[in-house]
Design a protein around this motif. Sequence first.
Motif, PDB file in Angstrom:
ATOM      1  N   ARG A  27       0.830  -1.209   0.000  1.00  0.00           N
ATOM      2  CA  ARG A  27       0.000   0.000   0.000  1.00  0.00           C
ATOM      3  C   ARG A  27       0.860   1.253   0.000  1.00  0.00           C
ATOM      4  N   ASP A 250      -3.852   1.917  -2.826  1.00  0.00           N
ATOM      5  CA  ASP A 250      -3.776   3.053  -1.917  1.00  0.00           C
ATOM      6  C   ASP A 250      -4.060   2.605  -0.490  1.00  0.00           C
ATOM      7  N   GLU A 251      -3.628   3.415   0.474  1.00  0.00           N
ATOM      8  CA  GLU A 251      -3.788   3.071   1.886  1.00  0.00           C
ATOM      9  C   GLU A 251      -5.260   2.975   2.295  1.00  0.00           C
TER      10      GLU A 251
END
Length: 461
Positions: A27, A250-251
């Motif tokens: 991530r 993505d986080e």
Amino acid sequence: MGLTVVLVGVTLGGYAYYRYLDSGIDRQPFNVGASRPPETGALNVLLVGSDSRAGDNKKYGPKSQHLGERTDTIMLLHISPNRDNATMISFPRDSMVPIPECTGRNGQVVPAGLRQINSAFNDGGIECTAKTLESLTNIKINHFVKVDFTGFKGIVDALGGIEICLPKPVNDPKAKLVLSAGKHVVKGEQALGYVRTRYALGDGSDLGRIQRQQVFLTQVMKKVTDGGLLTNPGKLNAFLHAATQSVTVDEGLTLERMLEIANSVRGMTAKELKGITVPVEPYPPDKNRVQFAQPAARDFFENVRNDVEVTKSPTPGKSTAPAVKREQVRLQVLNASGEEGRAVQVADALAAQGFVVTQVGNAAPADVTTIRYAKKDAKDGPAYGDAVAARLSKEKRTPIEGKVKALVSQPYTLKSPPAQMPKGPIIQLVIGKDWPGVRVLSAIPDSLKDKVVDTSTNPCL
């Protein structure tokens, strides 16, 4: 998309297994900036194919190993607010577009300017690519997924390969693809070569390659959703491991978020996945580049923001129109969901699509939404009911013989009443607790409808 659909098939009892899978996902932060398009309820995921030659990808171009990475493939996966259809929007890598000011990979500011769209990723990474697409489309991007050459092969191999079809023999040393004409199940290098080859098939353009990639991904989706993956523990485990270890996200795309998405799209099948390329035209200063065709591109992005369906144009000589038109259907809408005001809301939506709504009211509580016709209309009722069923989201419902009694009902006033009332049977729509929503009408420009790719598209491109 495939990963989230599969995750819903794994029981929550496997919490430790979930966490194990989650630990394998790479991530990264995803900060596109403060000025963003508004949320619409849709889910928009940026999908990029990186041409990085780092690590295991070195063999695809050792001389390019330290020259950064570009996005040979840029797609925006748009899933409607009702989660009843998904559209893959492809952006040709050769498109010349205005790229906004971004922060470069070295921390320095990259000035705004007119450049090739895939340079945004090389200059400023995934955040610059997302910022560029949002500025071009005014569509907010919620998440991103990046996959490189090695990761792509791992996912396809875990699925047991994907069937393709070649219109002629191919010998492309650059893409490392040598295959005879006809159908093949490809894995590993052959699968990667098929989606990378450009000059050996079609007209040699990036647009032709994009179409083949879209066909390939519809086949991937079909195998994930319809290929028995969920019922085969061995294949399921292999796919989950390959998918989690092959992507960078993505986080915000946490395991919990993936499960939320999975549950929301669990009724979707490969048939609801459609691919389309942003309309482009030649770029006058350079014949090897393209630019967005206007106003077609602008109209298309507006349609996506308003969440209209992307539908294929009819095959010449074959009519895909329903046997009964919406304007021919008289409709009684009854609310059995327990949610106040829903009958009027649904009546408004269906009337806007041309149905002649005659009454709204309430019925006894029901869990399941049904479409009904009177026993005396057994001959014509199913066809008229099918016209209503076609406009409901999720899986298509079969009309049922026999109506239910309304607890209360009242006339519905049409904003644009027909000059003459239709004479066919009155169909009854009973809204249950599982109400799936009304499909929006398509407003995709006619110039794009013959460019839609779905599971029915001829794979021999």
